[in-house]
Design an enzyme around this catalytic site. Structure first.
Site, PDB file in Angstrom:
ATOM      1  N   LYS A  38      -6.713   0.113  12.202  1.00  0.00           N
ATOM      2  CA  LYS A  38      -6.138  -0.394  10.943  1.00  0.00           C
ATOM      3  C   LYS A  38      -4.927   0.456  10.569  1.00  0.00           C
ATOM      4  CE  LYS A  38      -5.752  -1.175   6.289  1.00  0.00           C
ATOM      5  NZ  LYS A  38      -4.952  -0.436   5.297  1.00  0.00           N
TER       6      LYS A  38
ATOM      7  N   HIS B  57      -1.883  10.286  -1.060  1.00  0.00           N
ATOM      8  CA  HIS B  57      -2.007   8.874  -1.404  1.00  0.00           C
ATOM      9  C   HIS B  57      -2.113   8.701  -2.916  1.00  0.00           C
ATOM     10  CE1 HIS B  57      -3.078   4.735  -0.413  1.00  0.00           C
ATOM     11  NE2 HIS B  57      -3.948   4.806  -1.395  1.00  0.00           N
TER      12      HIS B  57
ATOM     13  N   GLU C 226       0.846  -1.205   0.000  1.00  0.00           N
ATOM     14  CA  GLU C 226       0.000   0.000   0.000  1.00  0.00           C
ATOM     15  C   GLU C 226       0.879   1.251   0.000  1.00  0.00           C
ATOM     16  OE1 GLU C 226      -2.835  -0.014   3.211  1.00  0.00           O
ATOM     17  OE2 GLU C 226      -3.599   1.973   2.709  1.00  0.00           O
TER      18      GLU C 226
ATOM     19  N   ASP D 143       4.666 -13.623  12.462  1.00  0.00           N
ATOM     20  CA  ASP D 143       3.273 -14.006  12.262  1.00  0.00           C
ATOM     21  C   ASP D 143       2.382 -12.795  12.531  1.00  0.00           C
ATOM     22  OD1 ASP D 143       0.712 -15.032  12.425  1.00  0.00           O
ATOM     23  OD2 ASP D 143       1.291 -16.830  13.528  1.00  0.00           O
TER      24      ASP D 143
HETATM   25  P1  NAD Z   1      10.020 -22.117  17.484  1.00  0.00           P
HETATM   26  O1  NAD Z   1       9.514 -23.336  18.141  1.00  0.00           O
HETATM   27  O2  NAD Z   1      10.518 -22.233  16.099  1.00  0.00           O
HETATM   28  O3  NAD Z   1      11.168 -21.454  18.352  1.00  0.00           O
HETATM   29  C1  NAD Z   1      11.087 -21.293  19.720  1.00  0.00           C
HETATM   30  C2  NAD Z   1      12.129 -22.144  20.390  1.00  0.00           C
HETATM   31  O4  NAD Z   1      13.422 -21.650  20.109  1.00  0.00           O
HETATM   32  C3  NAD Z   1      12.003 -22.113  21.886  1.00  0.00           C
HETATM   33  O5  NAD Z   1      11.030 -23.034  22.294  1.00  0.00           O
HETATM   34  C4  NAD Z   1      13.428 -22.463  22.336  1.00  0.00           C
HETATM   35  O6  NAD Z   1      13.576 -23.849  22.458  1.00  0.00           O
HETATM   36  C5  NAD Z   1      14.304 -22.000  21.171  1.00  0.00           C
HETATM   37  N1  NAD Z   1      15.117 -20.806  21.480  1.00  0.00           N
HETATM   38  C6  NAD Z   1      16.433 -20.631  21.150  1.00  0.00           C
HETATM   39  N2  NAD Z   1      16.874 -19.452  21.554  1.00  0.00           N
HETATM   40  C7  NAD Z   1      15.845 -18.816  22.167  1.00  0.00           C
HETATM   41  C8  NAD Z   1      15.683 -17.536  22.764  1.00  0.00           C
HETATM   42  N3  NAD Z   1      16.665 -16.646  22.836  1.00  0.00           N
HETATM   43  N4  NAD Z   1      14.456 -17.211  23.256  1.00  0.00           N
HETATM   44  C9  NAD Z   1      13.436 -18.066  23.175  1.00  0.00           C
HETATM   45  N5  NAD Z   1      13.527 -19.310  22.626  1.00  0.00           N
HETATM   46  C10 NAD Z   1      14.724 -19.681  22.109  1.00  0.00           C
HETATM   47  O7  NAD Z   1       8.944 -20.957  17.427  1.00  0.00           O
HETATM   48  P2  NAD Z   1       7.902 -20.309  18.439  1.00  0.00           P
HETATM   49  O8  NAD Z   1       8.315 -18.908  18.643  1.00  0.00           O
HETATM   50  O9  NAD Z   1       7.652 -21.148  19.636  1.00  0.00           O
HETATM   51  O10 NAD Z   1       6.573 -20.348  17.563  1.00  0.00           O
HETATM   52  C11 NAD Z   1       6.374 -19.397  16.572  1.00  0.00           C
HETATM   53  C12 NAD Z   1       5.507 -19.982  15.498  1.00  0.00           C
HETATM   54  O11 NAD Z   1       4.275 -20.429  16.060  1.00  0.00           O
HETATM   55  C13 NAD Z   1       5.157 -18.991  14.452  1.00  0.00           C
HETATM   56  O12 NAD Z   1       5.588 -19.464  13.201  1.00  0.00           O
HETATM   57  C14 NAD Z   1       3.626 -18.942  14.496  1.00  0.00           C
HETATM   58  O13 NAD Z   1       3.105 -18.758  13.202  1.00  0.00           O
HETATM   59  C15 NAD Z   1       3.302 -20.285  15.074  1.00  0.00           C
HETATM   60  N6  NAD Z   1       1.997 -20.506  15.695  1.00  0.00           N
HETATM   61  C16 NAD Z   1       1.143 -19.491  16.011  1.00  0.00           C
HETATM   62  C17 NAD Z   1      -0.106 -19.771  16.553  1.00  0.00           C
HETATM   63  C18 NAD Z   1      -1.037 -18.627  16.903  1.00  0.00           C
HETATM   64  O14 NAD Z   1      -0.624 -17.490  16.859  1.00  0.00           O
HETATM   65  N7  NAD Z   1      -2.293 -18.887  17.267  1.00  0.00           N
HETATM   66  C19 NAD Z   1      -0.472 -21.092  16.780  1.00  0.00           C
HETATM   67  C20 NAD Z   1       0.427 -22.109  16.454  1.00  0.00           C
HETATM   68  C21 NAD Z   1       1.669 -21.811  15.925  1.00  0.00           C
END
Ligand code: NAD
Length: 424
Positions: A265, A378, A80, A281
């Protein structure tokens, strides 16, 4: 690092990238990713399913941002027009009083476990709470790396929720997810706890999933704008008049959900663009923002008032569930370059930046809405899109857009006439 680069918009594409790369001291990998097609369908095939290609977004840089005393370039992926320019303008006004100041409540997410068919809901909820320590330990055994980084499950809370299908016992896992968005991390914990919850409650566990109403993970930003910053040569209004009109526009959103939806928005235009640029996300952030806005009757996520010095006091508060690690953040070379540009060291710092961008975006939009209206700026920026839509060959797009802007006829029929006239 100085985030001001006046005239960046006048440079050609190559010049622009080298100006930004040089100023931000970008790595060679990041520059290479930004220069070319660094992510093809084969790469994308590892990220999603049934992939047949990829789709590109323009990646722009909002200049002028100073956040908590540090200048930053803000990468924004958005289709946009006017969004990047509006954010950069507002960031410029805020610089006069030091820029944006942020605070965050910590990267704490909630996962929910839904239990149905519990004979004694309230007593069962108490039984869960009595086992809290044991449940927290079990949750943390699922993610030793998160615990190593100082995060992990901190608390177990229970609620009995009355639903059209009867009472349900809802268990909340309160988890510090450190630098992750945390979706996968907390879902894994919730799934691991389910058998224990069933045995403690005697009920059946159904959903085990995070809540996007991340009200334990709030980010706040503020800035103060001297009225003179809001003036412009093109508009016959004083800075204080514009300032007061912005407060009136906020009051409208505060009192009318039809307006509040669009007000919010405008905030999300900026936040989503940075989330997209960093492969975060944005749907999660969107869901959280609007759920939070609706917690007390749907209203605006920003607030505007006149402070004791006559400046426009601007604030924002919203949940930001975004990570600097995990999810898909490390899978796309341009997203990694965008993260390098942002130069944030933690998810908390990132959340503050996103809140500041949301506030700037909203302020920039409101400033236009209460004065010249958003359409003139715009449409000037949109003129090139209209030229392309009208079938202009690439070498005539700039010329056709300029002619439409000059005569204030930014319309498809005029663009078609010009394509015919100049294309001959
Ligand atoms: P992930 O599992 O890929 O990474 C997180 C992991 O990274 C942690 O569990 C930890 O083991 C590790 N890690 C390493 N260094 C870290 C640090 N400095 N801090 C924290 N953790 C560290 O990802 P995530 O963040 O658990 O999940 C994100 C994903 O979940 C996104 O892709 C999202 O789209 C998805 N998701 C979202 C929903 C929702 O929003 N409703 C539902 C399901 C899944």
């Amino acid at each position: 690092m100085d985030s001001r680069l006046p005239g960046l918009y006048k440079q050609d594409l190559d010049q622009r990238l080298s100006s930004v790369a040089e100023r931000a001291d970008l790595s060679e990998d990041a520059v290479r990713a930004l220069e070319g097609k660094s992510f093809d369908a084969e790469d994308a095939d590892t990220v999603s399913e049934n992939v047949i290609g990829t789709i590109e977004f323009p990646l722009g840089i909002a200049t002028n941002f100073r956040i908590d005393g540090q200048d930053r370039f803000v990468p924004m992926a958005i289709e946009e027009s006017s969004v990047v320019a509006a954010a950069a303008n507002a960031a410029k006004w805020a610089r006069q009083t030091g820029g944006f100041y942020t605070s965050v409540s910590g990267p704490v997410m909630i996962a929910q476990i839904q239990t149905v068919d519990v004979a004694d809901s309230h007593a069962a909820a108490l039984r869960i709470q009595r086992r809290a320590e044991e449940l927290i330990e079990l949750a943390n055994e699922q993610d030793p790396i998160l615990v190593e980084h100082g995060g992990g499950c901190e608390d177990i809370q229970t609620r009995v929720v009355d639903t059209p299908r009867g009472e349900m016992v809802i268990t909340h896992l309160v988890v510090d997810v450190r630098d992750a968005m945390g979706g996968n991390a907390v879902n894994t914990m919730a799934e691991a706890l389910a058998p224990e919850i069933e045995s403690v409650t005697g009920g059946d566990v159904l959903l085990r999933i995070l809540s996007n109403l991340a009200d334990r993970r709030l980010a706040r930003a503020s800035c103060s704008i001297p009225p003179a910053e809001l003036e412009s040569d093109e508009i016959d209004l004083s800075g204080t008049e514009i300032r007061d009109r912005i407060v009136d526009a906020w009051a409208f959103a505060e009192s009318d959900p039809y307006r509040a939806a669009t007000h919010n928005k405008g905030i999300m235009n900026g936040i989503d663009a940075v989330a997209t640029a960093t492969y975060n996300d944005w749907r999660a952030i969107e869901a959280g923002a609007h759920a939070y806005a609706a917690a007390d009757g749907y209203g605006p996520l920003t607030n505007y008032a006149v402070d004791g010095e006559g400046n426009l006091a601007c604030t924002i508060e919203l949940p930001i569930q975004a990570g600097t690690v995990g999810g898909a953040t490390q899978l796309q070379p341009v997203a990694k370059a965008a993260m390098e540009l942002l130069d944030v060291d933690s998810a908390d710092e990132f959340a503050g930046v996103l809140a500041a961008v949301g506030l700037a975006q909203n302020l920039g939009g409101l400033r236009a809405l209460v004065s010249e209206g958003i359409q003139s700026g715009h449409m000037n920026l949109h003129a090139k899109n209209i030229a392309v839509q009208a079938g202009s060959p690439p070498d005539l797009v700039d010329e056709i857009a300029a002619r439409m802007v000059a005569t204030d006829e930014i319309r498809q029929d005029r663009a078609e006439e010009l394509v015919e006239e100049l294309g001959e």
